[in-house]
Scaffold this motif. Structure first.
Motif, PDB file in Angstrom:
ATOM      1  N   ILE A  71       0.805  -1.217   0.000  1.00 20.55           N
ATOM      2  CA  ILE A  71       0.000   0.000   0.000  1.00 20.55           C
ATOM      3  C   ILE A  71       0.845   1.277   0.000  1.00 20.55           C
ATOM      4  CG2 ILE A  71      -0.363   0.297   2.482  1.00 20.55           C
ATOM      5  CD1 ILE A  71      -3.349   0.844   1.712  1.00 20.55           C
ATOM      6  N   ASP A  72       2.080   1.193   0.464  1.00 19.46           N
ATOM      7  CA  ASP A  72       2.931   2.386   0.543  1.00 19.46           C
ATOM      8  C   ASP A  72       3.059   3.103  -0.801  1.00 19.46           C
ATOM      9  OD1 ASP A  72       4.661   4.177   2.044  1.00 19.46           O
ATOM     10  OD2 ASP A  72       6.296   3.265   0.915  1.00 19.46           O
ATOM     11  N   PRO A  73       3.469   2.433  -1.878  1.00 19.02           N
ATOM     12  CA  PRO A  73       3.582   3.162  -3.154  1.00 19.02           C
ATOM     13  C   PRO A  73       2.233   3.619  -3.708  1.00 19.02           C
ATOM     14  CG  PRO A  73       4.077   0.830  -3.477  1.00 19.02           C
ATOM     15  CD  PRO A  73       3.932   1.051  -2.001  1.00 19.02           C
ATOM     16  N   LEU A  74       1.156   2.894  -3.393  1.00 17.31           N
ATOM     17  CA  LEU A  74      -0.168   3.323  -3.844  1.00 17.31           C
ATOM     18  C   LEU A  74      -0.560   4.648  -3.199  1.00 17.31           C
ATOM     19  CD1 LEU A  74      -2.134  -0.064  -3.707  1.00 17.31           C
ATOM     20  CD2 LEU A  74      -1.060   1.032  -5.693  1.00 17.31           C
ATOM     21  N   CYS A  75      -0.249   4.781  -1.917  1.00 12.92           N
ATOM     22  CA  CYS A  75      -0.542   6.037  -1.212  1.00 12.92           C
ATOM     23  C   CYS A  75       0.303   7.174  -1.777  1.00 12.92           C
ATOM     24  CB  CYS A  75      -0.277   5.883   0.291  1.00 12.92           C
ATOM     25  SG  CYS A  75      -1.431   4.789   1.128  1.00 12.92           S
ATOM     26  N   LYS A  76       1.582   6.923  -1.956  1.00 12.24           N
ATOM     27  CA  LYS A  76       2.472   7.960  -2.493  1.00 12.24           C
ATOM     28  C   LYS A  76       2.024   8.409  -3.871  1.00 12.24           C
ATOM     29  CE  LYS A  76       6.434   6.939   0.308  1.00 12.24           C
ATOM     30  NZ  LYS A  76       7.702   6.271   0.463  1.00 12.24           N
ATOM     31  N   ARG A  78      -0.889   8.613  -4.888  1.00 10.15           N
ATOM     32  CA  ARG A  78      -2.100   9.426  -4.719  1.00 10.15           C
ATOM     33  C   ARG A  78      -1.825  10.706  -3.933  1.00 10.15           C
ATOM     34  NH1 ARG A  78      -3.274   4.323  -5.549  1.00 10.15           N
ATOM     35  NH2 ARG A  78      -5.244   3.675  -6.445  1.00 10.15           N
ATOM     36  N   GLY A  79      -0.573  10.884  -3.497  1.00 10.62           N
ATOM     37  CA  GLY A  79      -0.190  12.139  -2.868  1.00 10.62           C
ATOM     38  C   GLY A  79      -0.324  12.200  -1.361  1.00 10.62           C
ATOM     39  N   PHE A  80      -0.410  11.050  -0.688  1.00 11.38           N
ATOM     40  CA  PHE A  80      -0.446  11.069   0.771  1.00 11.38           C
ATOM     41  C   PHE A  80       0.427   9.964   1.337  1.00 11.38           C
ATOM     42  CE2 PHE A  80      -4.437   9.177  -0.808  1.00 11.38           C
ATOM     43  CZ  PHE A  80      -4.345   7.880  -0.342  1.00 11.38           C
ATOM     44  N   ASP A  81       0.816  10.137   2.590  1.00 16.60           N
ATOM     45  CA  ASP A  81       1.657   9.156   3.262  1.00 16.60           C
ATOM     46  C   ASP A  81       0.842   7.916   3.612  1.00 16.60           C
ATOM     47  OD1 ASP A  81       3.993  10.728   3.294  1.00 16.60           O
ATOM     48  OD2 ASP A  81       3.316  11.785   5.077  1.00 16.60           O
ATOM     49  N   ARG A  82       1.538   6.793   3.695  1.00 13.04           N
ATOM     50  CA  ARG A  82       0.897   5.548   4.121  1.00 13.04           C
ATOM     51  C   ARG A  82       0.385   5.728   5.542  1.00 13.04           C
ATOM     52  NH1 ARG A  82       2.758   1.547   7.239  1.00 13.04           N
ATOM     53  NH2 ARG A  82       4.875   2.340   7.084  1.00 13.04           N
TER      54      ARG A  82
END
Length: 95
Positions: A71-76, A78-82
Motif C-alpha cells: 500500500i505504501d507506493p499506492l498512497c504515495k 495518490r499524494g499522501f503518506d501511508r
C-alpha cells in the motif's frame, strides 16, 4: 506530504479495497475509518482503523506486512503518506 481532511475518505477506501486481497473471505470488514493524528515530532500522521466482524481466524502478521509494503507506493502515487493501520474486532469497539 501534507494531508487534509478531504483525503481521509480516499485513504479509508484504498485500505478497504486493497486489504481484501491479502485476507481470506473469513475476514469481513465492518468499517474502515481514518483520522489525522498529531505525531510526537509535531508532524501529523494518518491513523486508519480497520474493524472486522467478530469470529474470524487470527490475523497473519506476514500478510499484514506484505499489505503494508504493497500500500505504501499506492498512497504515495495518490499524494499522501501511508497510514498507520490498527486492526480491531467489532466487539472491541465501545458503543
Amino acid at each position: 506530504m501534507t494531508t487534509d481532511h478531504a483525503t481521509l475518505g480516499h485513504v479509508s477506501d484504498l485500505v478497504r479495497t486493497e486489504l481484501t486481497g491479502y485476507l481470506s473471505d473469513a475476514f469481513v470488514i465492518a468499517e474502515v475509518t481514518s483520522e489525522i493524528m498529531p505525531g510526537p515530532d509535531g508532524d501529523d500522521y494518518i491513523r486508519t482503523v480497520v474493524i472486522f466482524e467478530d469470529d474470524h481466524p487470527e490475523l497473519d502478521a506476514r500478510a499484514l506486512l506484505k499489505f503494508s509494503t504493497h500500500i505504501d507506493p499506492l498512497c504515495k502515487a495518490r499524494g499522501f503518506d501511508r497510514p498507520t493501520i490498527a486492526y480491531a474486532n467489532r466487539s472491541e469497539i465501545p458503543v
